[in-house]
Scaffold this motif. Structure first.
Motif, PDB file in Angstrom:
ATOM      1  N   ARG A  84       0.828  -1.197   0.000  1.00  0.00           N
ATOM      2  CA  ARG A  84       0.000   0.000   0.000  1.00  0.00           C
ATOM      3  C   ARG A  84       0.869   1.257   0.000  1.00  0.00           C
ATOM      4  O   ARG A  84       2.095   1.184   0.136  1.00  0.00           O
ATOM      5  CB  ARG A  84      -0.915   0.020   1.222  1.00  0.00           C
ATOM      6  N   VAL A  85       0.220   2.410  -0.126  1.00  0.00           N
ATOM      7  CA  VAL A  85       0.905   3.700  -0.058  1.00  0.00           C
ATOM      8  C   VAL A  85       1.015   4.122   1.399  1.00  0.00           C
ATOM      9  O   VAL A  85       0.038   4.044   2.161  1.00  0.00           O
ATOM     10  CB  VAL A  85       0.133   4.773  -0.861  1.00  0.00           C
ATOM     11  N   VAL A  86       2.196   4.548   1.807  1.00  0.00           N
ATOM     12  CA  VAL A  86       2.424   5.032   3.176  1.00  0.00           C
ATOM     13  C   VAL A  86       2.438   6.554   3.139  1.00  0.00           C
ATOM     14  O   VAL A  86       3.253   7.154   2.438  1.00  0.00           O
ATOM     15  CB  VAL A  86       3.749   4.495   3.747  1.00  0.00           C
ATOM     16  N   SER A  87       1.539   7.173   3.854  1.00  0.00           N
ATOM     17  CA  SER A  87       1.434   8.637   3.829  1.00  0.00           C
ATOM     18  C   SER A  87       2.573   9.290   4.606  1.00  0.00           C
ATOM     19  O   SER A  87       3.206   8.668   5.465  1.00  0.00           O
ATOM     20  CB  SER A  87       0.097   9.079   4.424  1.00  0.00           C
ATOM     21  N   LYS A  88       2.784  10.573   4.311  1.00  0.00           N
ATOM     22  CA  LYS A  88       3.817  11.325   5.019  1.00  0.00           C
ATOM     23  C   LYS A  88       3.468  11.444   6.500  1.00  0.00           C
ATOM     24  O   LYS A  88       4.357  11.378   7.369  1.00  0.00           O
ATOM     25  CB  LYS A  88       3.975  12.707   4.381  1.00  0.00           C
ATOM     26  N   ASP A  89       2.169  11.602   6.808  1.00  0.00           N
ATOM     27  CA  ASP A  89       1.755  11.699   8.213  1.00  0.00           C
ATOM     28  C   ASP A  89       2.080  10.419   8.973  1.00  0.00           C
ATOM     29  O   ASP A  89       2.517  10.455  10.131  1.00  0.00           O
ATOM     30  CB  ASP A  89       0.256  11.983   8.308  1.00  0.00           C
TER      31      ASP A  89
ATOM     32  N   GLY B  11       0.811  13.923  -3.278  1.00  0.00           N
ATOM     33  CA  GLY B  11      -0.398  14.154  -2.513  1.00  0.00           C
ATOM     34  C   GLY B  11      -0.873  12.950  -1.716  1.00  0.00           C
ATOM     35  O   GLY B  11      -1.825  13.057  -0.938  1.00  0.00           O
ATOM     36  N   ARG B  12      -0.237  11.799  -1.930  1.00  0.00           N
ATOM     37  CA  ARG B  12      -0.671  10.581  -1.239  1.00  0.00           C
ATOM     38  C   ARG B  12       0.397  10.003  -0.337  1.00  0.00           C
ATOM     39  O   ARG B  12       0.118   9.610   0.794  1.00  0.00           O
ATOM     40  CB  ARG B  12      -1.108   9.529  -2.259  1.00  0.00           C
ATOM     41  N   GLY B  13       1.638   9.913  -0.819  1.00  0.00           N
ATOM     42  CA  GLY B  13       2.693   9.356   0.020  1.00  0.00           C
ATOM     43  C   GLY B  13       3.712   8.597  -0.797  1.00  0.00           C
ATOM     44  O   GLY B  13       4.040   8.990  -1.920  1.00  0.00           O
ATOM     45  N   PHE B  14       4.194   7.476  -0.249  1.00  0.00           N
ATOM     46  CA  PHE B  14       5.285   6.737  -0.858  1.00  0.00           C
ATOM     47  C   PHE B  14       4.986   5.236  -0.800  1.00  0.00           C
ATOM     48  O   PHE B  14       4.295   4.748   0.097  1.00  0.00           O
ATOM     49  CB  PHE B  14       6.607   7.033  -0.135  1.00  0.00           C
ATOM     50  N   ARG B  15       5.581   4.517  -1.759  1.00  0.00           N
ATOM     51  CA  ARG B  15       5.390   3.077  -1.779  1.00  0.00           C
ATOM     52  C   ARG B  15       6.664   2.390  -2.258  1.00  0.00           C
ATOM     53  O   ARG B  15       7.330   2.879  -3.188  1.00  0.00           O
ATOM     54  CB  ARG B  15       4.225   2.693  -2.698  1.00  0.00           C
ATOM     55  N   PHE B  16       7.015   1.273  -1.603  1.00  0.00           N
ATOM     56  CA  PHE B  16       8.164   0.475  -2.026  1.00  0.00           C
ATOM     57  C   PHE B  16       7.701  -0.426  -3.171  1.00  0.00           C
ATOM     58  O   PHE B  16       6.794  -1.254  -2.993  1.00  0.00           O
ATOM     59  CB  PHE B  16       8.707  -0.360  -0.861  1.00  0.00           C
TER      60      PHE B  16
END
Length: 529
Positions: free
Chosen positions: A43-48, A91-96
């Motif tokens: 999944r996408v991991v948000s900055k927060d 706007g969403r975050g990061f993903r490996f």
């Protein structure tokens, strides 16, 4: 080595990243970010979420995340254009995104908690088994301060301060403290802390210096991790000689409260870098504490899982039962569980078990006092909270909770006094936001709206503040005829808890004084709750 991707491997046990046969230098926070992204690669991991996990609720900026990410990409020989391993989704975050193989699959304690069915709290009992060895219990040695001059008074203070700290730390049930007779044998200026830790099998060392500048004494204190060589905490105290004896108590209080925050925080950070299969009861407990103080529904469930795992590993772990009581208190207080009465009953049951297992631990007594507060037993609650601070006079959360019960009973002067003491003892406490909110309510009761507004502004801006704190801000601004701000905090509260209402407010905070309840009800109505 649980994780392998392309030419890289991660060794969880050694907390290392290798490329082929070579170890890749990677600072701890970037390593923690890599693990976070890999473990959540579906999944996408948000900055927060990154800030919450890596900075543990402390304030930080977006640029700090960006810097950490750049450091990690550099270590992986990646960049923001190719994004071979870590993809940025604006706007969403990061993903490996690289293919990952698990050479030895982990079986973590926390697995997709969103899809997990609610725990059956009634099944957690105290088995009739003997306690297991708490091998992971934090341990500490306090060394005499090094006297940098030839002043006899400073030489005396160097040992007196260390003696006072040892005596006070011996009250804490979660910490193994080396006795004075052993500790004072290592009074040498150039003691090798790593070797000392190996010899005495101790994790932390508190040491420092005292120097003389005319009529003033300057104390520098440091808490170090003997195994890693890391500096965990440091502080400086500058006191005139004529005030030195009086300042000893203040310095002692600051040292104890700081250790109560920084040691568990450091333990949790190290545990988070360890394979969950290798965590012992104390590792699970400290990770539970870290999640417990984030004050969100998901984090509260995660904390409960860590505490349950700690109990599974050590069936007589009093603090783990106290931690479970704390999480069920949150479920009831913040309306995370629809069955509020069941959560209240669990909070009391777990706290009573904790006290039965260790009645001399301030934390177990504190949780029993809080659970009784939820049941409306203010007088009995206050007696258990008083017992917690009798056992450890520097236990800031005990003093804060006494202030909370004071304000529920209309004891304004006692509330402000206990609140001030808690703030003095632990200015970085995880419950600091609540302390400010309690003071705001006390100022409102005596008609001091100016100080009430100042206190609630600090409360809502402090990490951990939940929707009830935002409701207090909304009603205070509404009573002060600042409707724009009242509506702003109303919206903030509803974003956190869409069904927030006056009923929720008074279930969590059962004020005994009817006239004050009416004042609060008026504020809530004006704020459209």
């Amino acid at each position: 080595m649980p994780y392998r991707f392309e030419e890289f491997e991660i060794n969880i046990e050694q907390a290392s990243l290798t490329r082929g046969d070579e170890e890749v230098a990677l600072e701890p926070r970037a390593y923690a970010l890599l693990l976070l992204l890999i473990r959540n690669r579906e999944r996408v991991v948000s900055k927060d979420e990154i800030i919450e996990q890596l900075w543990q609720g402390r304030f930080t900026s977006d640029s700090a995340v960006t810097t950490c990410l750049k450091t990690l990409r550099k270590a992986l020989q990646d960049d923001g254009e190719r994004q071979r391993f870590i993809r940025t989704l604006r706007g969403r975050g990061f993903r490996f995104v690289a293919q990952v193989s698990e050479v030895l699959a982990e079986s973590p304690v926390i697995v997709s908690i969103e899809s997990e069915s609610p725990p059956d709290w009634s099944r957690i009992e105290v088995p009739d088994t003997q306690p297991s060895a708490l091998q992971g219990k934090p341990s500490l040695i306090v060394l005499p301060l090094q006297n940098l001059g030839d002043d006899p008074f400073s030489a005396l203070m160097s040992e007196a301060m260390a003696h006072d700290v040892i005596q006070e730390l011996s009250r804490l049930r979660w910490l193994r403290v080396i006795a004075r007779g052993t500790a004072f044998r290592f009074r040498f200026p150039d003691t090798d802390l790593r070797l000392l830790g190996q010899q005495l099998k101790v994790r932390y060392a508190l040491c420092g210096t005292i120097s003389t500048w005319g009529a003033r004494r300057e104390l520098h204190l440091e808490l170090s991790d003997c195994q890693l060589g890391d500096l965990v905490w440091a502080d400086r105290f500058d006191v005139s000689q004529d005030r030195m004896h009086g300042a000893r108590e203040q310095i002692l209080a600051r040292v104890i409260s700081s250790l109560e925050i920084y040691v568990p925080m450091h333990e949790a950070s190290q545990a988070s870098l360890t394979s969950t299969q290798r965590l012992d009861s104390w590792g699970n407990y400290h990770l539970g504490l870290r999640h417990m103080y984030r004050f969100t529904p998901l984090a509260n469930q995660q904390a409960a899982q860590y505490f349950r795992e700690a109990i599974r590993l050590d069936s007589r772990f009093a603090r783990a039962y106290a931690g479970l009581s704390f999480t069920r208190f949150q479920d009831a207080f913040l309306n995370y569980d629809d069955d509020v009465n069941g959560a209240i009953a669990d909070a009391r049951r777990f706290a009573e078990t904790a006290v039965e297992l260790d009645g001399l631990d301030p934390f177990t007594n504190f949780n029993l006092g809080r659970s009784l507060m939820l049941e409306g037993e203010a007088d009995i609650s206050q007696s258990w909270l008083e017992r917690s601070v009798t056992l450890s006079p520097n236990f800031a959360q005990g003093h804060y909770s006494r202030a909370l019960v004071n304000t529920l009973q209309g004891q304004t002067e006692d509330c402000i006094a206990n609140s001030e003491l808690a703030l003095h003892l632990s200015p970085l406490d995880p419950l600091l936001y609540a302390n400010y909110a309690v003071r705001a309510l006390s100022y409102l009761r005596i008609g001091d709206m100016e100080n009430a507004i100042k206190a609630i502004e600090k409360a809502v801006r402090t990490p951990g503040a939940h929707y009830l704190i935002q409701m207090i801000a909304a009603l205070l601004y509404a009573l002060n005829q600042q409707m724009d701000k009242a509506q702003y905090w109303r919206q903030q509260a509803l974003q956190r808890h869409p069904s927030a209402s006056a009923r929720h407010f008074f279930v969590a905070l059962p004020f005994a004084e009817e006239s004050f309840r009416q004042t609060l009800s008026k504020g809530l109505r004006l704020a459209n709750f």
